[in-house]
Design a protein around this motif. Sequence first.
Motif, PDB file in Angstrom:
ATOM      1  N   UNK A  15      39.996  51.350  17.469  1.00 20.17           N
ATOM      2  CA  UNK A  15      40.173  52.565  16.668  1.00 20.17           C
ATOM      3  C   UNK A  15      40.312  53.792  17.582  1.00 20.17           C
ATOM      4  N   UNK A  16      40.383  53.570  18.883  1.00 19.42           N
ATOM      5  CA  UNK A  16      40.465  54.680  19.842  1.00 19.42           C
ATOM      6  C   UNK A  16      41.811  55.390  19.738  1.00 19.42           C
ATOM      7  N   UNK A  17      41.753  56.705  19.691  1.00 19.95           N
ATOM      8  CA  UNK A  17      42.971  57.506  19.644  1.00 19.95           C
ATOM      9  C   UNK A  17      43.471  57.753  21.064  1.00 19.95           C
ATOM     10  N   UNK A  18      44.756  57.549  21.275  1.00 21.30           N
ATOM     11  CA  UNK A  18      45.378  57.801  22.569  1.00 21.30           C
ATOM     12  C   UNK A  18      45.583  59.300  22.764  1.00 21.30           C
ATOM     13  N   UNK A  19      45.942  59.680  23.964  1.00 15.17           N
ATOM     14  CA  UNK A  19      46.257  61.081  24.241  1.00 15.17           C
ATOM     15  C   UNK A  19      47.412  61.550  23.358  1.00 15.17           C
ATOM     16  N   UNK A  20      48.401  60.690  23.172  1.00 14.31           N
ATOM     17  CA  UNK A  20      49.548  61.029  22.310  1.00 14.31           C
ATOM     18  C   UNK A  20      49.096  61.221  20.865  1.00 14.31           C
ATOM     19  N   UNK A  21      48.171  60.384  20.415  1.00 13.96           N
ATOM     20  CA  UNK A  21      47.644  60.528  19.054  1.00 13.96           C
ATOM     21  C   UNK A  21      46.929  61.859  18.883  1.00 13.96           C
ATOM     22  N   UNK A  22      46.232  62.295  19.905  1.00  7.01           N
ATOM     23  CA  UNK A  22      45.555  63.595  19.832  1.00  7.01           C
ATOM     24  C   UNK A  22      46.575  64.724  19.710  1.00  7.01           C
ATOM     25  N   UNK A  23      47.710  64.589  20.379  1.00  4.14           N
ATOM     26  CA  UNK A  23      48.785  65.576  20.242  1.00  4.14           C
ATOM     27  C   UNK A  23      49.338  65.567  18.817  1.00  4.14           C
ATOM     28  N   UNK A  24      49.467  64.372  18.221  1.00  2.88           N
ATOM     29  CA  UNK A  24      49.917  64.277  16.830  1.00  2.88           C
ATOM     30  C   UNK A  24      48.911  64.935  15.887  1.00  2.88           C
ATOM     31  N   UNK A  25      47.620  64.794  16.178  1.00  3.97           N
ATOM     32  CA  UNK A  25      46.607  65.452  15.352  1.00  3.97           C
ATOM     33  C   UNK A  25      46.786  66.964  15.407  1.00  3.97           C
ATOM     34  N   UNK A  26      47.039  67.495  16.597  1.00  6.81           N
ATOM     35  CA  UNK A  26      47.312  68.934  16.738  1.00  6.81           C
ATOM     36  C   UNK A  26      48.537  69.329  15.916  1.00  6.81           C
ATOM     37  N   UNK A  27      49.578  68.519  15.996  1.00  7.30           N
ATOM     38  CA  UNK A  27      50.811  68.795  15.249  1.00  7.30           C
ATOM     39  C   UNK A  27      50.563  68.772  13.745  1.00  7.30           C
ATOM     40  N   UNK A  28      49.780  67.807  13.279  1.00  9.02           N
ATOM     41  CA  UNK A  28      49.465  67.709  11.850  1.00  9.02           C
ATOM     42  C   UNK A  28      48.753  68.957  11.355  1.00  9.02           C
ATOM     43  N   UNK A  29      47.829  69.467  12.149  1.00  7.32           N
ATOM     44  CA  UNK A  29      47.090  70.672  11.785  1.00  7.32           C
ATOM     45  C   UNK A  29      48.020  71.880  11.720  1.00  7.32           C
ATOM     46  N   UNK A  30      48.912  72.015  12.676  1.00  7.16           N
ATOM     47  CA  UNK A  30      49.850  73.148  12.680  1.00  7.16           C
ATOM     48  C   UNK A  30      50.774  73.119  11.474  1.00  7.16           C
ATOM     49  N   UNK A  31      51.265  71.956  11.144  1.00  8.26           N
ATOM     50  CA  UNK A  31      52.151  71.837   9.981  1.00  8.26           C
ATOM     51  C   UNK A  31      51.403  72.221   8.709  1.00  8.26           C
ATOM     52  N   UNK A  32      50.184  71.747   8.567  1.00  9.25           N
ATOM     53  CA  UNK A  32      49.386  72.058   7.385  1.00  9.25           C
ATOM     54  C   UNK A  32      49.061  73.551   7.321  1.00  9.25           C
ATOM     55  N   UNK A  33      48.793  74.169   8.462  1.00  8.76           N
ATOM     56  CA  UNK A  33      48.474  75.592   8.501  1.00  8.76           C
ATOM     57  C   UNK A  33      49.642  76.443   8.003  1.00  8.76           C
ATOM     58  N   UNK A  34      50.866  75.952   8.164  1.00 11.18           N
ATOM     59  CA  UNK A  34      52.044  76.685   7.708  1.00 11.18           C
ATOM     60  C   UNK A  34      52.372  76.427   6.239  1.00 11.18           C
TER      61      UNK A  34
END
Length: 112
Positions: A15-34
């Motif tokens: 269930x470990x998130x990769x570094x790339x997955x963490x970047x996707x989490x950041x992207x998901x938050x930005x999209x939702x914020x808009x």
Amino acid sequence: MSGSFLLFFFDWNSIALSERSMQFADEAVLILANRPGSARIEMAGHSDLSEPEAEGLSRRRVEAVAAAISARGVSRSRLRLVAFGATRPLVPTGVGIPEPQNRRVELVHRWD
């Protein structure tokens, strides 16, 4: 209405998130914020037919992604989670055959 679609992939039985997955989490938050108001994130957890306890593992994967997103300031009330185990593969395989693309969490932004 739906918007962006992100895929978070996982190593076998992990269930470990990769570094790339963490970047996707950041992207998901930005999209939702808009997208204020009723915008939300729907997530579906999956596993492959070679992983033990497939349904529980898919649930833990989707919870791991949700935790990463909520840690970035998104309220859990804006997240919808579901776990499918190994019932909805991207790549059909036989039982016991590992397939990396089936070990994933699918994330979709939705708004009215």
